[in-house]
Design a protein around this motif. Structure first.
Motif, mmCIF file in Angstrom:
data_model
loop_
_atom_site.group_PDB
_atom_site.id
_atom_site.type_symbol
_atom_site.label_atom_id
_atom_site.label_comp_id
_atom_site.label_asym_id
_atom_site.label_seq_id
_atom_site.Cartn_x
_atom_site.Cartn_y
_atom_site.Cartn_z
ATOM 1 N N GLU A 169 -0.022 8.410 7.912
ATOM 2 C CA GLU A 169 0.569 7.157 8.377
ATOM 3 C C GLU A 169 2.038 7.367 8.766
ATOM 4 O OE1 GLU A 169 -2.074 3.893 5.874
ATOM 5 O OE2 GLU A 169 -0.221 4.699 5.004
ATOM 6 N N CYS A 173 -2.946 -0.327 12.356
ATOM 7 C CA CYS A 173 -4.072 -1.263 12.149
ATOM 8 C C CYS A 173 -3.776 -2.270 11.047
ATOM 9 C CB CYS A 173 -5.353 -0.496 11.859
ATOM 10 S SG CYS A 173 -5.843 0.643 13.163
ATOM 11 N N ASN A 174 -2.539 -2.776 11.013
ATOM 12 C CA ASN A 174 -2.121 -3.807 10.051
ATOM 13 C C ASN A 174 -2.196 -3.346 8.596
ATOM 14 O OD1 ASN A 174 -1.372 -5.958 11.774
ATOM 15 N ND2 ASN A 174 -3.533 -6.424 12.140
ATOM 16 N N HIS A 175 -2.254 -2.055 8.370
ATOM 17 C CA HIS A 175 -2.296 -1.570 6.987
ATOM 18 C C HIS A 175 -0.937 -1.704 6.313
ATOM 19 C CE1 HIS A 175 -4.444 0.435 3.798
ATOM 20 N NE2 HIS A 175 -3.448 1.274 3.619
ATOM 21 N N HIS A 176 0.126 -1.702 7.109
ATOM 22 C CA HIS A 176 1.478 -1.931 6.617
ATOM 23 C C HIS A 176 2.132 -2.995 7.492
ATOM 24 C CE1 HIS A 176 1.495 1.463 3.790
ATOM 25 N NE2 HIS A 176 0.850 2.144 4.723
ATOM 26 N N SER A 207 2.947 -1.694 13.898
ATOM 27 C CA SER A 207 2.136 -2.094 12.745
ATOM 28 C C SER A 207 0.704 -2.419 13.152
ATOM 29 C CB SER A 207 2.770 -3.302 12.050
ATOM 30 O OG SER A 207 1.940 -3.812 11.046
ATOM 31 N N HIS A 225 0.843 -1.187 0.000
ATOM 32 C CA HIS A 225 0.000 0.000 0.000
ATOM 33 C C HIS A 225 0.884 1.245 0.000
ATOM 34 C CE1 HIS A 225 -3.519 -2.498 0.969
ATOM 35 N NE2 HIS A 225 -2.730 -3.126 1.803
#
Length: 543
Positions: free
Chosen positions: A240, A323-326, A318, A234
């Protein structure tokens, strides 16, 4: 069958137990104060209202009153009467003053079977009969209550099942629409075609992949990279990056505060066990530690972080902050490649560009870590390779497209197109010196036949202004309402002509000033000319 005294009897059809008649019988009861209970009433109370097999009705018609009275007899009584009829012996039944039925004795010495049966019937206890009937009623009420409860539960269950069926049908219809849209060749989104026809190529009707074959298993054992198993990446958004920096700051602040707490605790415990001179020194140090503790939260990221390659809990950052987006690896790479405060994030100077080009050629365009170290300006290896490929690589930095390149792109698109899906990697491979992104942008925003070119109409301008009230400056969404115009066209149109139309007006004084500026800067420096006109862009001044 005929009897004396106008008596007439006939058999009735078999019946089942009647609860209402039973209740009436219990409600009727027996009057304990009445000593003159007739034999007929007593017999009727002792007999079940509805026998198990059948009943016999006997109609009694009195001479005095023109009315008919019906009583129920046991089947055994009927058999006795029928025996007398067969033997041609009359069994007289009379109606007395109380409309009671008594058998007429012909001979006192002659025994009467009917009288014996009536005597045996009198021996039945009324209390036992009443208790039995009450128990049956209680059983019936209990059964009715249980059945009612089960019916209510069944209604609730049926209602829940109906709701689930409706919800399942809605999901099924939605799934069918999505699948049908992805299979529709007229769908403008290429992602649907990639999902259907992209790798892995063998799928079932629900687009699930087939089982792994021997070749795939062998590659996994050898730890070979499989492009289909690579995680999705992403793009990093500004907020972020700020979250990662803030998470590192919180960790460093917590570490420093904890060290201050431990030092304060140590000094406080040793303060009373030293001499006067040492105690004064420890008190000064204790006050200094407390002051530093108060100022810790006011420190910047550069003041908190000193180690260039200090490790942190990347998994926690992370999961908790992003929120586990990366992935944790992506967070670590972003920190060491760009976000670390020791990395120079200023614009590249001309000296840096020239030195970077020289070092890249000297190192054969490899070992970018060594190139970044030799550069010595605080740039990371990621910054060096990215800037060189995007700005200094002559094979990838040609800005203007030639007519030959445009024709090649058009020919390759027509050759490799499958519906609305275009394999841009194959097209870019046929255009020398151009990347896939460059080829895609050239086609998407310049060469596609559906793009409208020329002046904007008044209707298009009104549509842009109306759509911006809903979507702001999201020109990608606004382009859906202005067919034939690309987001870049809409953005340039708004910035050049629509953004400041209500704030500034062009008059004759502006014309005179424009002529003077053009004479000073020439007709090729419109950006410099536009700086003299507040509220107008370069395109507005030029037009």
């Amino acid at each position: 069958m005929n009897h004396t005294n106008g008596m007439h009897s006939e058999k009735s059809l078999p019946v089942t137990t009647c609860i209402e008649d039973t209740l009436k019988l219990i409600n009727h009861g027996v009057d304990d104060d009445d000593d003159d209970d007739s034999e007929e009433d007593f017999i009727l109370l002792q007999m079940p209202l509805v026998p198990k097999e059948f009943t016999v009705k006997q109609e009694i018609k009195t001479e005095e009153e023109d009315e008919v009275k019906i009583e129920y007899l046991y089947p055994e009584q009927v058999e006795i009467i029928e025996e007398y009829e067969d033997s041609e012996v009359d069994v007289p039944l009379e109606s007395n003053e109380n409309n009671e039925v008594n058998l007429e004795e012909e001979d006192p010495q002659e025994p009467s079977p009917l009288k014996d049966l009536q005597e045996e019937t009198r021996k039945i206890s009324y209390e036992e009969q009443k208790a039995e009937l009450e128990q049956k009623i209680r059983d019936i009420k209990t059964y009715y209550s249980a059945v009612s409860s089960m019916c209510n539960k069944l209604d609730v269950f049926i209602k829940s099942v109906d709701e689930k069926l409706v919800y399942t049908e809605q999901l099924n219809n939605k799934h069918k629409k999505v699948i049908g849209k992805s299979l529709d060749p007229t769908n403008s989104k290429s992602s649907g075609w990639v999902h259907v026809f992209g790798a892995p190529y063998f799928k079932d009707r629900q687009f699930f992949y087939g089982p792994k074959n021997y070749d795939v298993l062998q590659k996994e054992q050898r730890n070979e990279i499989n492009i289909n198993s690579l995680p999705n990446t992403h793009l990093w958004k500004p907020y972020e990056k700020q979250k990662v920096a803030q998470a590192i700051m919180d960790i460093e602040v917590e570490k420093r505060i904890e060290r201050c707490k431990r030092r304060i605790s140590e000094l406080s415990s040793e303060l009373h066990n030293v001499d006067e001179e040492r105690r004064l020194e420890m008190e000064d140090e204790l006050s200094d530690v407390r002051e530093r503790r108060k100022l810790i939260k006011k420190l910047s990221l550069a003041e908190l972080v000193h180690g260039r390659f200090d490790e942190y809990d990347w998994l926690k950052i992370s999961v908790t902050d992003l929120c586990n987006h990366h992935s944790p690896e992506a967070v670590r790479s972003m920190w060491f490649a760009y976000l670390h405060p020791d990395i120079n994030k200023d614009e590249w100077t001309a000296e840096e560009m020239e030195m970077l080009k020289t070092l890249a050629e000297r190192n054969n365009f490899q070992n970018w870590s060594l190139i970044a170290e030799q550069l010595g300006t605080g740039r990371s290896e990621f910054q060096c390779v990215r800037f060189y490929q995007m700005n200094l690589n002559e094979q990838l930095t040609r800005s203007k497209w030639t007519p030959e390149e445009d024709r090649t792109v058009q020919q390759m698109v027509e050759r490799y197109r499958v519906g609305t899906f275009i394999p841009w990697a194959r097209v870019a491979a046929m255009v020398k010196g151009r990347t896939k992104v460059q080829v895609f942008n050239r086609w998407k925003y310049c060469l596609e036949p559906s793009i409208r070119k020329g002046r904007f109409t008044e209707e298009e301008d009104l549509m842009i202004l109306a759509a911006m009230k809903w979507y702001g400056r999201n020109f990608q969404q606004i382009s859906r309402f202005v067919p034939g115009r690309t987001p870049i066209q809409l953005r340039d149109r708004y910035n050049a002509s629509l953004e400041n139309t209500e704030q500034f007006t062009w008059d004759e004084a502006c014309d005179e000033k424009l002529v003077e500026m053009v004479e000073e800067f020439g007709q090729s420096a419109w950006a410099a000319v536009a700086r003299s006109f507040s509220g107008f862009s370069r395109v507005q001044v030029q037009n």
